[in-house]
Design an enzyme around this catalytic site. Sequence first.
Site, PDB file in Angstrom:
ATOM      1  N   ARG A  68      11.293   4.042   3.040  1.00  0.00           N
ATOM      2  CA  ARG A  68      10.956   3.116   4.136  1.00  0.00           C
ATOM      3  C   ARG A  68      12.211   2.333   4.480  1.00  0.00           C
ATOM      4  O   ARG A  68      12.934   1.887   3.583  1.00  0.00           O
ATOM      5  CB  ARG A  68       9.849   2.164   3.700  1.00  0.00           C
ATOM      6  CG  ARG A  68       9.691   0.998   4.674  1.00  0.00           C
ATOM      7  CD  ARG A  68       8.462   0.195   4.397  1.00  0.00           C
ATOM      8  NE  ARG A  68       7.259   0.953   4.732  1.00  0.00           N
ATOM      9  CZ  ARG A  68       6.053   0.413   4.800  1.00  0.00           C
ATOM     10  NH1 ARG A  68       5.877  -0.868   4.556  1.00  0.00           N
ATOM     11  NH2 ARG A  68       5.006   1.143   5.125  1.00  0.00           N
ATOM     12  N   HIS A 101       5.251   6.115  11.384  1.00  0.00           N
ATOM     13  CA  HIS A 101       4.748   5.902  10.022  1.00  0.00           C
ATOM     14  C   HIS A 101       3.811   7.066   9.721  1.00  0.00           C
ATOM     15  O   HIS A 101       2.593   6.912   9.672  1.00  0.00           O
ATOM     16  CB  HIS A 101       4.008   4.563   9.961  1.00  0.00           C
ATOM     17  CG  HIS A 101       3.689   4.086   8.593  1.00  0.00           C
ATOM     18  ND1 HIS A 101       3.719   4.905   7.477  1.00  0.00           N
ATOM     19  CD2 HIS A 101       3.323   2.861   8.145  1.00  0.00           C
ATOM     20  CE1 HIS A 101       3.379   4.188   6.420  1.00  0.00           C
ATOM     21  NE2 HIS A 101       3.142   2.955   6.795  1.00  0.00           N
ATOM     22  N   LYS A 142      25.376  -3.683  -1.729  1.00  0.00           N
ATOM     23  CA  LYS A 142      26.846  -3.576  -1.884  1.00  0.00           C
ATOM     24  C   LYS A 142      27.465  -2.820  -0.713  1.00  0.00           C
ATOM     25  O   LYS A 142      28.669  -2.580  -0.690  1.00  0.00           O
ATOM     26  CB  LYS A 142      27.176  -2.819  -3.167  1.00  0.00           C
ATOM     27  CG  LYS A 142      26.655  -3.455  -4.427  1.00  0.00           C
ATOM     28  CD  LYS A 142      27.093  -2.598  -5.617  1.00  0.00           C
ATOM     29  CE  LYS A 142      26.434  -3.059  -6.899  1.00  0.00           C
ATOM     30  NZ  LYS A 142      26.611  -2.062  -7.961  1.00  0.00           N
ATOM     31  N   ARG A 184       0.788  -1.223   0.000  1.00  0.00           N
ATOM     32  CA  ARG A 184       0.000   0.000   0.000  1.00  0.00           C
ATOM     33  C   ARG A 184       0.816   1.266   0.000  1.00  0.00           C
ATOM     34  O   ARG A 184       0.567   2.183  -0.767  1.00  0.00           O
ATOM     35  CB  ARG A 184      -0.881   0.070   1.260  1.00  0.00           C
ATOM     36  CG  ARG A 184      -2.299  -0.254   1.074  1.00  0.00           C
ATOM     37  CD  ARG A 184      -2.806  -0.787   2.395  1.00  0.00           C
ATOM     38  NE  ARG A 184      -1.967  -1.897   2.784  1.00  0.00           N
ATOM     39  CZ  ARG A 184      -2.168  -3.137   2.370  1.00  0.00           C
ATOM     40  NH1 ARG A 184      -3.187  -3.426   1.638  1.00  0.00           N
ATOM     41  NH2 ARG A 184      -1.348  -4.109   2.721  1.00  0.00           N
ATOM     42  N   THR A 185       1.777   1.334   0.903  1.00  0.00           N
ATOM     43  CA  THR A 185       2.456   2.621   1.063  1.00  0.00           C
ATOM     44  C   THR A 185       3.186   2.981  -0.229  1.00  0.00           C
ATOM     45  O   THR A 185       3.049   4.085  -0.750  1.00  0.00           O
ATOM     46  CB  THR A 185       3.411   2.584   2.269  1.00  0.00           C
ATOM     47  OG1 THR A 185       2.656   2.184   3.402  1.00  0.00           O
ATOM     48  CG2 THR A 185       4.002   3.954   2.537  1.00  0.00           C
TER      49      THR A 185
HETATM   50  C1  NCD Z   1       1.690  -0.846   8.111  1.00  0.00           C
HETATM   51  C2  NCD Z   1       3.183  -0.728   8.287  1.00  0.00           C
HETATM   52  O1  NCD Z   1       3.943  -0.945   7.331  1.00  0.00           O
HETATM   53  O2  NCD Z   1       3.586  -0.372   9.377  1.00  0.00           O
HETATM   54  N1  NCD Z   1       1.340  -1.080   6.788  1.00  0.00           N
HETATM   55  C3  NCD Z   1       1.058  -0.001   6.013  1.00  0.00           C
HETATM   56  O3  NCD Z   1       1.911   0.781   5.685  1.00  0.00           O
HETATM   57  N2  NCD Z   1      -0.218   0.197   5.687  1.00  0.00           N
HETATM   58  C4  NCD Z   1       1.050  -1.789   9.019  1.00  0.00           C
HETATM   59  C5  NCD Z   1       1.549  -3.190   9.056  1.00  0.00           C
HETATM   60  O4  NCD Z   1       2.447  -3.576   8.300  1.00  0.00           O
HETATM   61  O5  NCD Z   1       1.017  -3.932   9.873  1.00  0.00           O
END
Ligand code: NCD
Length: 305
Positions: A101, A129, A80, A51-52
């Site tokens: 991320r 997040h 590397k 999703r993100t």
């Molecule tokens: C979340 C995350 O990555 O922290 N997912 C997301 O970005 N929607 C929640 C999760 O992974 O449980």
Amino acid sequence: MRHLMNPLDFTVEELDSLFDLANDIEHNMPRYAHACAGKKLATCFYEPSTRTRLSFEAAMLNLGGSVLGFADADSSSAAKGESVADTIRIISCYADICAMRHPKEGAPLVAAEKSRIPVINAGDGGHQHPTQTLTDMLTIRTLKGRLDHLTIGLCGDLKFGRTVHSLINALSRYEGMRFIFISPDELRIPDYITEMLKEKGIPYEEVIRLEDKMPQLDILYMTRVQKERFFNEEDYIRLKDFYILDKKKMKLAPADMLVLHPLPRVNEISVDVDDDPRAVYFQQAQYGVYVRMALILTLLNIHVG
Ligand code: NCD
């Protein structure tokens, strides 16, 4: 130049403008279709995501911009031994804005310090997040009509769940909030968060049973047990199905309670809840696109007249 590391990087007023913009985007998509023409978003993902990453890419494409990036550390030069600081210097030559991320807490902040383009923290370890939090807040604000005077139950893995930590942080600035933390003992909310709530005089409770608290909730925020942050498999297996929200439990909830989940869902919400009008987690994912569009425009300082 501005980055987004933590939801608290924006003031409450700035967040209000961001959410107003996201709602305007929701209702007037075509007006924004070329707002980012010629701009590029880099997505640097050192940890899995559906999703993100895709919602960031969809957001930029909806704005008429382009996207580039990598979806796993092994396919980047991190394999590397390149540092995040060096990588972002390079990305700064290729793109106008970057969403990152990383499994290590604070890595996007290190990147931001060396970057020539805005960096968005798209999740750093068990820490924060912020764009999920913006998504959650936009969902609540749009569907409930307010971000204050709410009783919010957060249920599941409150220890490792970064979305939980970010959301509590962000909501603690609004009036009349009350938090109910629902988790097994092993997955309790970290002390630094309860300390912060105590300091601010914000009421909270910690409980194990979900059923008892359901009737009091305006929002139920369900979360997955964060398998990848466990030190041993046995503990994960023992805890993973501790909570399963099903139709029967939903009968205990108020008629206007909303169920949110950052997704991905594993077993913690039974699929028979999906048709309940109070289950808004798929709508929430849609709001995630609008709010990321608003965020990209804001950080790039682009105004659509
Ligand atoms: C979340 C995350 O990555 O922290 N997912 C997301 O970005 N929607 C929640 C999760 O992974 O449980």
